[in-house]
Write an enzyme that holds these catalytic residues in place. Structure first.
Site, PDB file in Angstrom:
ATOM      1  N   ASN C 156     -22.222 -10.594 -11.165  1.00  0.00           N
ATOM      2  CA  ASN C 156     -20.923  -9.936 -11.005  1.00  0.00           C
ATOM      3  C   ASN C 156     -19.750 -10.896 -11.131  1.00  0.00           C
ATOM      4  O   ASN C 156     -18.642 -10.470 -11.445  1.00  0.00           O
ATOM      5  CB  ASN C 156     -20.856  -9.211  -9.665  1.00  0.00           C
ATOM      6  CG  ASN C 156     -21.250 -10.077  -8.497  1.00  0.00           C
ATOM      7  OD1 ASN C 156     -22.307 -10.723  -8.523  1.00  0.00           O
ATOM      8  ND2 ASN C 156     -20.425 -10.130  -7.486  1.00  0.00           N
ATOM      9  N   GLN C 184     -24.150  -4.453 -12.047  1.00  0.00           N
ATOM     10  CA  GLN C 184     -23.127  -4.823 -13.025  1.00  0.00           C
ATOM     11  C   GLN C 184     -23.569  -4.524 -14.446  1.00  0.00           C
ATOM     12  O   GLN C 184     -22.738  -4.420 -15.351  1.00  0.00           O
ATOM     13  CB  GLN C 184     -22.785  -6.319 -12.904  1.00  0.00           C
ATOM     14  CG  GLN C 184     -21.985  -6.673 -11.663  1.00  0.00           C
ATOM     15  CD  GLN C 184     -20.545  -6.173 -11.717  1.00  0.00           C
ATOM     16  OE1 GLN C 184     -19.971  -5.978 -12.782  1.00  0.00           O
ATOM     17  NE2 GLN C 184     -19.956  -5.946 -10.548  1.00  0.00           N
ATOM     18  N   SER C 204     -25.011   1.303  -9.296  1.00  0.00           N
ATOM     19  CA  SER C 204     -23.925   1.878  -8.486  1.00  0.00           C
ATOM     20  C   SER C 204     -22.934   2.565  -9.404  1.00  0.00           C
ATOM     21  O   SER C 204     -22.445   1.981 -10.370  1.00  0.00           O
ATOM     22  CB  SER C 204     -23.237   0.762  -7.693  1.00  0.00           C
ATOM     23  OG  SER C 204     -22.163   1.298  -6.958  1.00  0.00           O
ATOM     24  N   GLY C 205     -22.620   3.819  -9.077  1.00  0.00           N
ATOM     25  CA  GLY C 205     -21.781   4.644  -9.943  1.00  0.00           C
ATOM     26  C   GLY C 205     -20.406   4.085 -10.238  1.00  0.00           C
ATOM     27  O   GLY C 205     -19.891   4.235 -11.350  1.00  0.00           O
ATOM     28  N   HIS C 206     -19.801   3.432  -9.241  1.00  0.00           N
ATOM     29  CA  HIS C 206     -18.390   3.071  -9.418  1.00  0.00           C
ATOM     30  C   HIS C 206     -18.177   1.899 -10.359  1.00  0.00           C
ATOM     31  O   HIS C 206     -17.035   1.519 -10.613  1.00  0.00           O
ATOM     32  CB  HIS C 206     -17.701   2.845  -8.074  1.00  0.00           C
ATOM     33  CG  HIS C 206     -18.044   1.572  -7.362  1.00  0.00           C
ATOM     34  ND1 HIS C 206     -17.244   0.467  -7.410  1.00  0.00           N
ATOM     35  CD2 HIS C 206     -19.086   1.245  -6.575  1.00  0.00           C
ATOM     36  CE1 HIS C 206     -17.786  -0.493  -6.654  1.00  0.00           C
ATOM     37  NE2 HIS C 206     -18.892  -0.044  -6.142  1.00  0.00           N
ATOM     38  N   THR C 242     -28.663  14.992   3.420  1.00  0.00           N
ATOM     39  CA  THR C 242     -28.325  16.048   2.477  1.00  0.00           C
ATOM     40  C   THR C 242     -27.699  15.434   1.228  1.00  0.00           C
ATOM     41  O   THR C 242     -26.829  14.576   1.314  1.00  0.00           O
ATOM     42  CB  THR C 242     -27.381  17.065   3.135  1.00  0.00           C
ATOM     43  OG1 THR C 242     -27.987  17.501   4.351  1.00  0.00           O
ATOM     44  CG2 THR C 242     -27.159  18.266   2.230  1.00  0.00           C
ATOM     45  N   CYS C 328     -15.528  -8.432  -2.726  1.00  0.00           N
ATOM     46  CA  CYS C 328     -15.717  -8.491  -1.281  1.00  0.00           C
ATOM     47  C   CYS C 328     -15.360  -9.864  -0.758  1.00  0.00           C
ATOM     48  O   CYS C 328     -15.066 -10.029   0.404  1.00  0.00           O
ATOM     49  CB  CYS C 328     -17.128  -8.111  -0.895  1.00  0.00           C
ATOM     50  SG  CYS C 328     -18.351  -9.162  -1.623  1.00  0.00           S
TER      51      CYS C 328
HETATM   52  C1  PLP Z   1     -24.130  -7.113  -8.519  1.00  0.00           C
HETATM   53  C2  PLP Z   1     -23.717  -6.149  -7.468  1.00  0.00           C
HETATM   54  N1  PLP Z   1     -24.624  -5.688  -6.599  1.00  0.00           N
HETATM   55  C3  PLP Z   1     -24.301  -4.806  -5.636  1.00  0.00           C
HETATM   56  C4  PLP Z   1     -23.022  -4.330  -5.513  1.00  0.00           C
HETATM   57  C5  PLP Z   1     -22.724  -3.374  -4.413  1.00  0.00           C
HETATM   58  O1  PLP Z   1     -22.469  -2.077  -4.894  1.00  0.00           O
HETATM   59  P1  PLP Z   1     -21.705  -1.027  -3.970  1.00  0.00           P
HETATM   60  O2  PLP Z   1     -20.303  -1.482  -3.870  1.00  0.00           O
HETATM   61  O3  PLP Z   1     -21.849   0.281  -4.631  1.00  0.00           O
HETATM   62  O4  PLP Z   1     -22.379  -1.057  -2.646  1.00  0.00           O
HETATM   63  C6  PLP Z   1     -22.022  -4.795  -6.400  1.00  0.00           C
HETATM   64  C7  PLP Z   1     -20.607  -4.373  -6.344  1.00  0.00           C
HETATM   65  O5  PLP Z   1     -19.956  -4.256  -5.343  1.00  0.00           O
HETATM   66  C8  PLP Z   1     -22.390  -5.713  -7.408  1.00  0.00           C
HETATM   67  O6  PLP Z   1     -21.494  -6.187  -8.268  1.00  0.00           O
HETATM   68  C1  PLP Z   2     -28.118  17.795  14.121  1.00  0.00           C
HETATM   69  C2  PLP Z   2     -28.145  17.167  12.766  1.00  0.00           C
HETATM   70  N1  PLP Z   2     -28.303  15.840  12.657  1.00  0.00           N
HETATM   71  C3  PLP Z   2     -28.297  15.229  11.471  1.00  0.00           C
HETATM   72  C4  PLP Z   2     -28.154  15.932  10.305  1.00  0.00           C
HETATM   73  C5  PLP Z   2     -28.178  15.187   9.021  1.00  0.00           C
HETATM   74  O1  PLP Z   2     -26.911  15.134   8.400  1.00  0.00           O
HETATM   75  P1  PLP Z   2     -26.817  14.785   6.849  1.00  0.00           P
HETATM   76  O2  PLP Z   2     -27.323  15.966   6.113  1.00  0.00           O
HETATM   77  O3  PLP Z   2     -25.382  14.531   6.584  1.00  0.00           O
HETATM   78  O4  PLP Z   2     -27.644  13.593   6.615  1.00  0.00           O
HETATM   79  C6  PLP Z   2     -27.996  17.337  10.362  1.00  0.00           C
HETATM   80  C7  PLP Z   2     -27.844  18.202   9.160  1.00  0.00           C
HETATM   81  O5  PLP Z   2     -28.474  18.100   8.156  1.00  0.00           O
HETATM   82  C8  PLP Z   2     -27.987  17.961  11.625  1.00  0.00           C
HETATM   83  O6  PLP Z   2     -27.847  19.279  11.739  1.00  0.00           O
END
Ligand code: PLP
Ligand code: PLP
Lengths: 390, 145, 390, 145
Positions: C156, C184, C204-206, C242, C328
């Site tokens: 990176n 990257q 990573s999507g971003h 979820t 970071c």
């Molecule tokens: C090589 C590399 N690994 C991991 C990450 C972490 O990704 P994220 O920010 O989606 O946690 C990044 C960027 O931040 C990266 O450049």
């Molecule tokens: C009581 C409770 N704890 C945890 C979760 C998990 O949340 P999440 O789906 O955001 O991981 C849920 C719902 O799915 C829940 O109803």
């Protein structure tokens, strides 16, 4: 949403809620315009960082905690995992016991089971027939080997609300941490982290109008737990990963809206009570969960001689979205551990329906649900080989 | 978990629901504790053809749909042909079942066999097949690893 | 975006990328309309489940793997944590050694450090002056006690691309797993999980036009690692919580677009080369990273006698978003571990700038960056007490 | 990490940048390895007033801004007053600094003191204060726990 223009009633808000249009509106400028990395030094980054801290302050305000005590995560499940594993690993060697209940969400139960396999002792406290925790059993079990007491604030299947402050006191007397899974509570009932007196509290955005994929963990100042996700040091070094700013903004906005609309929850509770009354007028039915200490939107009723999934599918066909219990159990065939814990016979546990109402529901919705459920139950009982009335 | 259209059709419009009061064979499999029970009724004519078949089922969508499909597959068939019915044939005719629901097709196959076994018993014919000893719950646990 | 209408050049795409308008467009219907819980039995849920699996198939198609081999996570950091901790815990007792490099992202380094504290042996393999892994050292270190070899595909900070297939082979010969952090790489160069021959791969999507807060981990069929996040059994029981459907759809769309535009990366690489040439015409400068085996958008140059942050702040004022290294590290004052690993003296490591270009950049951008950087470097050198030219 | 507007102003428009060729005292603190060096020049008149002060700094935004602010705070002051300058006063005048950047204000305070120490030394005056022995890097490590 539907192919045809039939009536559609969404009564599965405990599984997930529609994203509020106000929340999408709050997120759109972040997607289009404020997409910088909050860690970047330049204007794009600084702007994102300011937005992030504003959102954190808003959310903390609603939850009754300091902004520095609120850590954003990717979901309720991550928050639950972090709180329990983090506390267990931090106490490893000194305190090896974890206390939870028999009616936790799988995010807590599976986490505890994983820790059990690693050698932690886990005690699952029972509940009474209404789903209230056995506080005497809790008092007997909490000791100076207990790292954490993890009890769900409001149950996702039967809606029963626990006396968490009292539970936290019992935990603290033994020097244990107290964590509460408030995923179902936040947005539905007032939740004030400080007033509850817990050390940690989890929540998930998609239960109150924010999207799926954003959660938070409140960690009281001074409470030390191990990280679940290590890396670049985001969230004050405790939860790494570039921050999901659109959803964080959405979560803060949804919390504000939930707070504004909290008064309307009385109306929702009245709908709930009418729905319970209507469903219990169907023969061979019973209410699951506490009659009064329950979430304002939660209705859970068992119908003898019929099976839950087929009821859900029929109701769906009739325009009603409901569930058999927790959404994730749709993949499992085991009867709900929550319903078994309140002493429901297995046969009855298979035949339960959960409706979870929201602001969006009306009295007409409720009457339609009652009529439709009656029809479905009768239809299925007619083809049930065990229905004595047939 | 998504059901095929065929499954949904047989669930919503199950074929051959009901009882046959003067059935020649009746078989019940499953257990309410496991969440599904199937009861099958067959009417067999003197040529050994299953002239009529009906079922009653307590269970999930797949339980009802597999019951319905199984009755369709054996209706009008000879006992010997009906005995060749496999759960895989039921699944195939339904255009697939979610993995966690395969046991329902097994149950449907066994329900047919149980009805035929009862028919054999009533006629005093020796059985040339065996009924599964497993309860549905045990099958469940077998499937999970 | 800016208060005034001045020119603005975003050249920090390695920190994060703007969310593509096409991606927002793909996500909007999910927010507004398709917000069901994919685990729910009813129509809202089934519809979401279908969309989820379509998106997974699309993403898997681009990445050259089976849909069942792709697990969605909340970010690159989570994927990195999961892969390494998951493999380490799964091998605990049998294989206690982790091999990584000195130029990993903090998501990998901090994870390895955490495991080191827990008793795992971690070996950090060095790199040459261009940032290429010392394969001889790797061969010497990989043994039958090695659980996992974790090497970054494209760095990176300096953009150097490693010979991952070869590294995977070395790992496999000793029966160790091979994981690559491709965060990257994905979106910038063709990445085919199967061709690379690794067991796991994170993204990573971003980094390629999807939002921050969505990632994925490829886990080759048959590879068993421990869960990081336990719960309701989502993602085939391996990553609960979820599902974040809007972002998953956005990630799949962004991958498709990146693939379509891969041809244009040649143009980006030409811009990169011109930028490197222009920056190196400033006296007392040097290029960091491999001259040719580098990401098409990555430029990393050190300037003696000046400090990185003040250059970034000045460039920002002049309308250019750049960075000193990894985003970071803006919170850290330590010189980049990556630059030290390639043998840069500490003083020089403090004075480095990273520009990361994308499709959106033009030749004019590059010429402007060169001119502005020259001006900033000269301005800061004039006030530097160590600049010999003053 | 967000700088206050005051910090950005002093970074972008640093006051008193430069050298004083015939300075009465010159002090240098910091180390290029740590990423910041400050060099301070003072001109002291015969009433012991700092008539002019200039600096040159290699370092981050905060290093430059704290240098600039420190010079402003001591300019026109007596040596005694200048010796009372604290890093906290520099931070306050800048309307705050990010926590990781507080060390820059310490460095600025020390740079002023080092220049005064040099002035004392040149005049043969005994020092009634001590200079910090820490290098910036050690301070860094101290701060991390
Ligand atoms: C090589 C590399 N690994 C991991 C990450 C972490 O990704 P994220 O920010 O989606 O946690 C990044 C960027 O931040 C990266 O450049
Ligand atoms: C009581 C409770 N704890 C945890 C979760 C998990 O949340 P999440 O789906 O955001 O991981 C849920 C719902 O799915 C829940 O109803």
């Amino acid at each position: 949403m539907q192919e045809n223009n039939k009536r559609r009633i969404y009564a599965d808000n405990a599984a997930t809620t529609p994203v509020l249009p106000e929340v999408v509106e709050a997120m759109l400028p972040i997607f289009y315009d404020n997409w910088g990395n909050p860690s970047s030094l330049h204007e794009e980054g600084r702007r994102a960082a300011r937005t992030l801290e504003t959102a954190r302050a808003t959310a903390a305000g609603v939850l009754g905690c300091q902004p520095e005590e609120l850590y954003f995560t990717s979901c309720g499940t991550e928050s639950d995992n972090w709180a329990i594993k983090g506390a267990a690993y931090a106490a490893k060697g000194r305190r090896n016991k974890i206390i939870t209940s028999k009616i936790e969400h799988h995010a807590v139960l599976s986490t505890c089971e994983a820790l059990e396999k690693e050698g932690f002792e886990v005690k699952y406290i029972g509940v009474d027939q209404d789903g209230l925790l056995d506080l005497d059993e809790l008092r007997r079990e909490v000791d100076d080997k207990t790292a954490i007491v993890a009890i769900i604030l409001a149950n996702n299947e039967i809606g029963t609300i626990q006396p968490i402050s009292e539970i936290a006191e019992i935990a603290h007397k033994a020097g244990a941490l107290c964590f509460t899974d408030a995923v179902q509570a936040v947005g539905s009932i007032p939740v004030d982290a400080k007033e509850l007196g817990v050390d940690m509290l989890s929540l998930s955005g998609h239960k109150f109008g924010a999207p799926k994929g954003i959660g938070a963990l409140y960690i009281k100042k001074g409470v030390r737990i191990k990280n679940l996700i290590d890396g670049g040091g985001h969230e004050r070094g405790r939860r790494s990963g570039t921050e999901n700013l659109p959803y964080i903004v959405g979560l803060a906005r949804a919390l504000e809206i939930a707070q504004e609309r909290m008064g309307d929850m009385r109306r929702v509770a009245a709908l709930r009570d009418r729905l319970i009354e209507g469903l219990l007028s169907i023969p061979h039915s019973r209410l699951n969960g506490h009659p009064t200490k329950r979430l304002p939107g939660n209705v859970n009723v068992s119908f003898e001689y019929v099976e839950g999934e087929s009821m859900v599918l029929w109701l769906d066909k009739m325009g009603i979205a409901a569930s058999t219990g927790s959404a994730c159990s749709s993949k499992s065939l085991d009867p709900s551990h929550v319903l078994l814990a309140i002493g429901l016979p297995v046969e009855m546990a298979h035949g339960s329906l959960r409706f979870s109402l929201s602001h969006a529901n009306t009295e007409e919705d409720v009457e339609y649900i009652i009529a439709a459920t009656r029809e479905v139950v009768e239809k299925l009982r007619r083809m049930s080989p065990i229905y004595p009335g047939a | 978990m998504v059901y095929s259209e065929k499954v949904m059709d047989h669930f919503m419009n199950p074929r051959n629901v009901g009882e046959i009061p003067d059935a020649d064979g009746v078989g019940t499999v499953g257990n309410p504790k496991c969440g599904d029970i199937m009861k099958m009724f067959i009417k067999v004519n003197d040529k050994g053809i299953i002239e009529d078949v009906k079922f009653k089922t307590f269970g999930c969508g797949a339980a009802i749909a597999t019951s319905s499909m199984a009755t369709e597959l054996v209706k009008g068939k000879s006992i010997e042909e009906a005995l060749k019915l496999t759960n895989a044939a039921v699944v195939e005719a339904l255009e697939g079942l979610p993995p966690v629901k395969i046991h329902c097709s097994v149950l449907a196959e066994e329900a047919i066999k149980a009805a035929i076994a009862d028919y054999y018993k009533r006629r005093g014919i020796e059985m040339n097949f065996t009924l599964s000893e497993h309860s549905c719950c045990e099958r469940e646990c077998d499937r999970k690893k």
